[in-house]
Design a protein around this motif. Structure first.
Motif, short mmCIF file in Angstrom:
data_model
loop_
_atom_site.label_atom_id
_atom_site.label_comp_id
_atom_site.label_asym_id
_atom_site.label_seq_id
_atom_site.Cartn_x
_atom_site.Cartn_y
_atom_site.Cartn_z
N GLU A 135 -4.82 -3.72 -7.05
CA GLU A 135 -4.85 -2.35 -6.62
C GLU A 135 -4.06 -1.40 -7.74
O GLU A 135 -4.05 -0.27 -7.52
CB GLU A 135 -3.98 -2.22 -5.32
N ASP A 174 -5.58 -10.53 -5.63
CA ASP A 174 -6.16 -9.21 -5.20
C ASP A 174 -5.07 -8.04 -5.06
O ASP A 174 -5.62 -6.86 -5.23
CB ASP A 174 -6.69 -9.51 -3.86
N ASP A 175 -4.03 -8.39 -4.46
CA ASP A 175 -3.01 -7.26 -4.44
C ASP A 175 -2.40 -6.62 -5.70
O ASP A 175 -2.53 -5.18 -5.93
CB ASP A 175 -1.70 -7.79 -4.06
N LEU A 229 2.41 1.72 -3.61
CA LEU A 229 1.23 2.25 -4.39
C LEU A 229 1.22 3.50 -4.15
O LEU A 229 1.12 4.36 -5.36
CB LEU A 229 0.01 1.17 -4.20
N SER A 250 0.82 -1.43 -0.05
CA SER A 250 -0.10 -0.10 -0.15
C SER A 250 0.96 1.14 0.06
O SER A 250 0.63 2.19 -0.57
CB SER A 250 -1.04 -0.18 1.22
#
Length: 110
Positions: free
Chosen positions: A55, A51-52, A23, A20
């Motif tokens: 992002e 799923d990561d 990103l 996170s």
């Protein structure tokens, strides 16, 4: 965040950060990268899931809509587990080859 620019392509990676955080940093730095093809090297992350990688979908779509390539590089997630809007390859060399093919297609109007 580390940037390695080669011609019209920039390879982006970061050590010792959460996904996170990586990103968020990438989104902040995007204005400097928006005119380059982007390879996002995710090898420094020990665990990644499909799923990561989702992002990155919005940033990927924005970048590809501007006529540039956006490629994620990781061997931890199979490419058939992510939507086809996300370009995922297992090595930096494959990312470079893919960008070269996409540039040829854009030049030819394909």
């Amino acid at each position: 965040m580390i940037f390695d620019k080669e011609g019209t392509t920039t390879i982006v990676f970061q050590e010792k950060a959460s996904l996170s955080t990586f990103l968020k940093n990438l989104q902040k730095a995007y204005s400097k990268l928006q005119h380059d093809n982007i390879i996002v090297n995710l090898f420094s992350f020990d665990t990644l899931t499909a799923d990561d990688l989702l992002e990155f979908l919005q940033l990927s779509n924005t970048h590809r809509d501007s006529g540039k390539s956006f490629v994620l590089v990781s061997g931890k997630v199979a490419y058939d587990h992510v939507p086809e809007e996300i370009t995922l390859v297992p090595s930096i060399q494959e990312a470079k080859d893919l960008i070269e093919m996409e540039e040829i297609e854009r030049d030819l109007g394909i």
